[in-house]
Design a protein around this motif. Structure first.
Motif, PDB file in Angstrom:
ATOM      1  N   LEU A 196      18.786  16.794   4.693  1.00  0.00           N
ATOM      2  CA  LEU A 196      18.078  15.796   3.624  1.00  0.00           C
ATOM      3  C   LEU A 196      17.977  13.875   4.167  1.00  0.00           C
ATOM      4  O   LEU A 196      16.730  13.675   4.201  1.00  0.00           O
ATOM      5  CB  LEU A 196      19.098  15.622   2.396  1.00  0.00           C
ATOM      6  N   ILE A 242      14.749  14.621   5.423  1.00  0.00           N
ATOM      7  CA  ILE A 242      13.082  14.352   5.343  1.00  0.00           C
ATOM      8  C   ILE A 242      12.073  13.006   5.058  1.00  0.00           C
ATOM      9  O   ILE A 242      12.876  12.089   5.038  1.00  0.00           O
ATOM     10  CB  ILE A 242      13.280  15.022   3.465  1.00  0.00           C
ATOM     11  N   MET A 250       8.835  12.469   1.044  1.00  0.00           N
ATOM     12  CA  MET A 250       9.676  12.595  -0.332  1.00  0.00           C
ATOM     13  C   MET A 250       9.801  11.321  -0.729  1.00  0.00           C
ATOM     14  O   MET A 250      10.598  10.590  -0.197  1.00  0.00           O
ATOM     15  CB  MET A 250      10.608  13.374   0.023  1.00  0.00           C
ATOM     16  N   LYS A 283      14.793  10.719  -2.410  1.00  0.00           N
ATOM     17  CA  LYS A 283      15.826  11.253  -1.892  1.00  0.00           C
ATOM     18  C   LYS A 283      17.213  10.775  -1.496  1.00  0.00           C
ATOM     19  O   LYS A 283      17.937  11.981  -1.052  1.00  0.00           O
ATOM     20  CB  LYS A 283      14.897  10.670  -0.118  1.00  0.00           C
ATOM     21  N   VAL A 323      18.139  13.270  -4.124  1.00  0.00           N
ATOM     22  CA  VAL A 323      18.896  14.026  -4.849  1.00  0.00           C
ATOM     23  C   VAL A 323      20.167  14.115  -3.557  1.00  0.00           C
ATOM     24  O   VAL A 323      20.810  14.907  -3.282  1.00  0.00           O
ATOM     25  CB  VAL A 323      17.717  14.466  -3.524  1.00  0.00           C
ATOM     26  N   GLN A 335      15.448  19.288 -10.583  1.00  0.00           N
ATOM     27  CA  GLN A 335      15.133  18.590  -9.311  1.00  0.00           C
ATOM     28  C   GLN A 335      16.064  18.726  -8.031  1.00  0.00           C
ATOM     29  O   GLN A 335      15.502  19.275  -7.350  1.00  0.00           O
ATOM     30  CB  GLN A 335      14.714  17.205  -9.350  1.00  0.00           C
ATOM     31  N   GLU A 346      15.758  21.931  -6.871  1.00  0.00           N
ATOM     32  CA  GLU A 346      14.096  22.481  -6.123  1.00  0.00           C
ATOM     33  C   GLU A 346      14.843  22.230  -4.733  1.00  0.00           C
ATOM     34  O   GLU A 346      14.266  23.156  -3.595  1.00  0.00           O
ATOM     35  CB  GLU A 346      14.106  22.449  -6.687  1.00  0.00           C
ATOM     36  N   VAL A 347      15.301  20.997  -4.444  1.00  0.00           N
ATOM     37  CA  VAL A 347      15.591  20.562  -3.014  1.00  0.00           C
ATOM     38  C   VAL A 347      16.093  21.412  -2.342  1.00  0.00           C
ATOM     39  O   VAL A 347      15.875  22.413  -1.273  1.00  0.00           O
ATOM     40  CB  VAL A 347      15.574  18.923  -2.653  1.00  0.00           C
ATOM     41  N   CYS A 394      15.007  24.660  -0.981  1.00  0.00           N
ATOM     42  CA  CYS A 394      14.347  24.725  -0.494  1.00  0.00           C
ATOM     43  C   CYS A 394      14.577  25.193   1.589  1.00  0.00           C
ATOM     44  O   CYS A 394      14.056  25.122   2.252  1.00  0.00           O
ATOM     45  CB  CYS A 394      13.016  23.619  -0.589  1.00  0.00           C
ATOM     46  N   ILE A 405       7.509  21.902  -1.538  1.00  0.00           N
ATOM     47  CA  ILE A 405       8.696  21.379  -2.419  1.00  0.00           C
ATOM     48  C   ILE A 405       8.030  20.719  -3.268  1.00  0.00           C
ATOM     49  O   ILE A 405       6.932  19.897  -3.101  1.00  0.00           O
ATOM     50  CB  ILE A 405       9.982  19.828  -1.415  1.00  0.00           C
ATOM     51  N   LYS A 406       8.077  21.498  -4.734  1.00  0.00           N
ATOM     52  CA  LYS A 406       7.800  21.010  -5.943  1.00  0.00           C
ATOM     53  C   LYS A 406       6.309  21.145  -5.327  1.00  0.00           C
ATOM     54  O   LYS A 406       5.113  20.393  -6.220  1.00  0.00           O
ATOM     55  CB  LYS A 406       7.896  19.620  -6.372  1.00  0.00           C
TER      56      LYS A 406
END
Length: 452
Positions: free
Chosen positions: A85, A88, A93, A98, A101, A114, A117-118, A121, A336-337
């Motif tokens: 993360l 990224i 993002m 970021k 999340v 949300q 989802e990340v 992924c 992502i999304k």
């Protein structure tokens, strides 16, 4: 079935550390440090806070190789998730999203859709990467893990993906029930007056220890529901699978593995990023009360760390086993999304390698690690691993940093002091002496090699 002693608020698995993030290369125990790549060994750190803080403190031409040893593959999986993360890129993002999340995944038992989802992924990408025989990223390397450990990592990542889609025969664990079970086991007969217990731990322990920025409302919500970070309005009701693990209990003479939440329910995830900051404006008070909370400070600190990481973005370093360094077109993409996300940043001069769970006592047997590590870090729960063999893997100018028990709230002052004395005795026996130049404190003890 018993969950053990009622005093085990710290849990049996370390999802986050019991001390703030620390830059492990700028301890200044020596005026002159050798040039070239610095090697840092982390033993049981639990989360990547020290990795991120150390990276942020690097000068332009400095490089660091961080080696990580944990005692549980579920902790390794989570470290990889959080580091992924952090890597990224911001053009894929936004830094605010970021950071949100990251904090949700880091400290919340339940997350928003949300964040899920990340997470799913990233889990998919990590599942692919750990089965590769060569490092697929210049910064994150799992190739030294044993095959069975990488297989276990793969299973963990796939379980995160399948958590919501579990069949009726294997329903996904419900985090709220798992969290409440831990609270009940910890408090016992005090459960009916739990809010008073939470208040006592906050005001008489954490605040007394200097953590006044930990906000009462936020801490109480975390103690009751496991929600430490709520940056925006939303529905936090999806189980965070990265905080689930298995624990083995004795039941009628048999060993039974129970899936649930077995981490800290007392000290809080605010300690890692939320109680210290270089930005003193975040520590201002009004009428004796902090203006900003530990959540605010965590957010600001992580944004700063992510900005530092982004500023080192470049091509893969040539020292890594990554074989396609020159071929940018070969970089995989993830979705992502619905948007295409380029593969991770490749921060110049930074690499993180995960070592096998049982590797610490085997390191002296390998010539590669002879007098190799410039800084060695031990968490409080791994102090028992310290021993004379440390001298064989420590560089001549090595610094030993040991996490103390200040923020393990189930210990009283006498036990806390006794633990610090035990750490010093073990370090002395291992050939290290306390550093008395103001670097040590009641959170971390710092030692240097004893010169005969």
């Amino acid at each position: 079935m018993s969950a053990g002693r009622p005093s085990e608020g710290a849990g049996c698995i370390t999802w986050w550390g019991f001390s703030p993030a620390r830059d492990l290369l700028h301890i200044d125990t020596h005026k002159h440090r050798r040039e070239g790549e610095m090697n840092v060994l982390l033993v049981g750190s639990g989360d990547p806070r020290h990795i991120l803080k150390t990276i942020a403190g690097l000068q332009d031409k400095q490089s660091v190789h961080i080696w990580v040893i944990e005692n549980n593959m579920e902790v390794v999986a989570r470290q990889l998730l959080l580091l992924y993360l952090a890597l990224i890129p911001q053009d894929s993002m936004g830094i605010n999203e970021k950071t949100e999340v990251f904090l949700e995944v880091f400290g919340n038992a339940e997350i928003r859709s949300q964040a899920e989802e990340v997470l799913q992924c990233v889990a998919s990408q990590l599942s692919l990467s750990v089965t590769e025989t060569m490092a697929t990223h210049a910064c994150l390397n799992t190739t030294l893990l044993k095959f069975k450990e990488r297989d276990e990592l793969d299973m963990i990542f796939k379980s995160w993906i399948q958590t919501r889609s579990s069949s009726p025969e294997r329903p996904a664990p419900i985090m709220s029930k798992a969290w409440d079970y831990r609270v009940r086991q910890h408090l016992g007969t005090r459960y009916d007056s739990k809010k008073g217990c939470f208040e006592w731990d906050l005001t008489m322990k954490l605040h007394e220890k200097g953590c006044g920025v930990i906000n009462r409302q936020q801490y109480m919500r975390w103690r009751e529901q496991g929600l430490a970070f709520e940056m925006r309005e939303g529905v936090y009701q999806i189980t965070n699978p990265s905080l689930l693990s298995s624990r083995v209990f004795s039941q009628k003479g048999d060993k039974v593995a129970i899936r649930g939440y077995w981490g800290d329910i007392v000290s809080s995830p605010y300690l890692s990023f939320g109680i210290e900051t270089d930005d003193k404006s975040l520590l201002k008070t009004q009428n004796g009360q902090p203006i900003k909370t530990a959540q605010d400070i965590s957010f600001a600190n992580l944004q700063g760390l992510f900005q530092s990481l982004s500023s080192r973005r470049g091509c893969p370093t040539t020292s890594q086993t990554y074989t396609d360094a020159e071929d940018d077109t070969s970089i995989r993409t993830v979705s992502i999304k619905g948007e295409m996300l380029k593969d991770l940043m490749y921060p110049n001069g930074i690499s993180v390698t995960f070592l096998p769970l049982d590797s610490f006592h085997k390191l002296p047997e390998k010539q590669k690690y002879s007098q190799f590590f410039n800084t060695i870090y031990f968490s409080a729960s791994f102090v028992h691993q310290l021993g004379p063999m440390m001298r064989q893997i420590a560089a001549p100018d090595a610094v030993l940093v040991v996490e103390l028990a200040k923020y393990i709230l189930d210990l009283n002052k006498e036990q806390e002091a006794g633990f610090a004395k035990k750490v010093e005795d073990i370090a002395l026996e291992a050939g290290f002496e306390p550093w008395h130049e103001g670097t040590s404190n009641d959170v971390h003890a710092v030692f240097v090699q004893h010169i005969k």
